[in-house]
Design a protein around this motif. Structure first.
Motif, PDB file in Angstrom:
ATOM      1  N   HIS A   1      -6.421  38.001  11.155  1.00  8.30           N
ATOM      2  CA  HIS A   1      -5.789  37.579   9.906  1.00  8.30           C
ATOM      3  C   HIS A   1      -4.949  36.350  10.189  1.00  8.30           C
ATOM      4  N   HIS A   2      -4.975  35.447   9.249  1.00 12.66           N
ATOM      5  CA  HIS A   2      -4.100  34.287   9.289  1.00 12.66           C
ATOM      6  C   HIS A   2      -2.964  34.611   8.322  1.00 12.66           C
ATOM      7  N   LEU A   3      -1.735  34.562   8.808  1.00  8.40           N
ATOM      8  CA  LEU A   3      -0.565  34.842   7.980  1.00  8.40           C
ATOM      9  C   LEU A   3       0.363  33.638   7.982  1.00  8.40           C
ATOM     10  N   VAL A   4       0.953  33.391   6.853  1.00  6.72           N
ATOM     11  CA  VAL A   4       1.994  32.381   6.741  1.00  6.72           C
ATOM     12  C   VAL A   4       3.215  33.089   6.169  1.00  6.72           C
ATOM     13  N   PHE A   5       4.374  32.852   6.787  1.00  3.69           N
ATOM     14  CA  PHE A   5       5.591  33.458   6.244  1.00  3.69           C
ATOM     15  C   PHE A   5       6.737  32.474   6.304  1.00  3.69           C
ATOM     16  N   THR A   6       7.677  32.688   5.384  1.00  7.30           N
ATOM     17  CA  THR A   6       8.913  31.922   5.399  1.00  7.30           C
ATOM     18  C   THR A   6      10.018  32.816   5.919  1.00  7.30           C
ATOM     19  N   VAL A   7      11.006  32.191   6.497  1.00  5.35           N
ATOM     20  CA  VAL A   7      12.158  32.923   7.009  1.00  5.35           C
ATOM     21  C   VAL A   7      13.414  32.138   6.647  1.00  5.35           C
ATOM     22  N   ILE A   8      14.421  32.867   6.153  1.00  2.85           N
ATOM     23  CA  ILE A   8      15.718  32.262   5.852  1.00  2.85           C
ATOM     24  C   ILE A   8      16.791  33.235   6.327  1.00  2.85           C
ATOM     25  N   ALA A   9      17.770  32.693   7.055  1.00  2.00           N
ATOM     26  CA  ALA A   9      18.851  33.539   7.556  1.00  2.00           C
ATOM     27  C   ALA A   9      20.050  32.658   7.857  1.00  2.00           C
ATOM     28  N   THR A  10      21.228  33.267   7.901  1.00  2.00           N
ATOM     29  CA  THR A  10      22.398  32.546   8.359  1.00  2.00           C
ATOM     30  C   THR A  10      22.130  32.126   9.796  1.00  2.00           C
TER      31      THR A  10
END
Length: 174
Positions: A5-14
């Motif tokens: 599987h090809h996955l794309v994800f975003t991540v946001i954190a302090t």
């Protein structure tokens, strides 16, 4: 075998030390391969987009690892594609915009690009003090994908009026 599987994800954190390591560990422990990413610190927050490949049978493992990161205040939004995206056709060009900051600059420039069928592959913008008078200077740099039949010279010509309206220096190079 169920395939990859090809996955794309975003991540946001302090922003804090170790964030990228924790993401990389979650992916590696799940049998995934980190393929592409773009990450930066913006206004005290850490934000990024990551592309990975992972065996289909290990998706549950990845979700468990991500659930632990989410519980620790790291926002992750996942998008799944059954296979890697195809290479985009067309030629590359670079865009640079520099002008006095005011609302609507990016909208005006991107309207011209969209009208020509141009895709933006990367975009970086910033606003900084630009002069002794305290004026703020807006800068945008983008890598573009021009569709067949559209040249850098044609893009430059199409942006001339917008550049004049914005009192901007706009450069296109291929």
């Amino acid at each position: 075998m169920m395939g990859e599987h090809h996955l794309v994800f975003t991540v946001i954190a302090t922003d804090r030390p170790g964030l990228v390591e924790r993401l990389a560990d979650a992916i590696a422990e799940s049998g995934g391969n980190w393929v592409d990413s773009s990450m930066s610190r913006l206004g005290g927050e850490f934000a990024g987009i990551v592309s990975i490949e992972i065996p289909a049978g290990r998706l549950g493992d990845l979700h468990q690892h991500f659930d632990r990161l989410i519980a620790d205040g790291i926002a992750i939004t996942l998008r799944s594609e059954p296979q890697a995206a195809e290479e985009v056709a067309g030629i590359s060009a670079s865009l640079e915009v520099v002008c006095q900051d005011h609302p609507g600059i990016l909208r005006d420039v991107t309207q011209v690009l969209t009208g020509l069928g141009i895709s933006i592959e990367t975009l970086e913008t910033s606003v900084a003090a630009g002069s002794m008078q305290g004026e703020r200077l807006f800068t945008a740099r983008a890598e573009l994908r021009l569709p067949e039949g559209v040249t850098a010279a044609a893009v430059s010509a199409a942006l001339e009026e917008t550049a004049g309206d914005l009192m901007a220096d706009i450069k296109i190079t291929d």
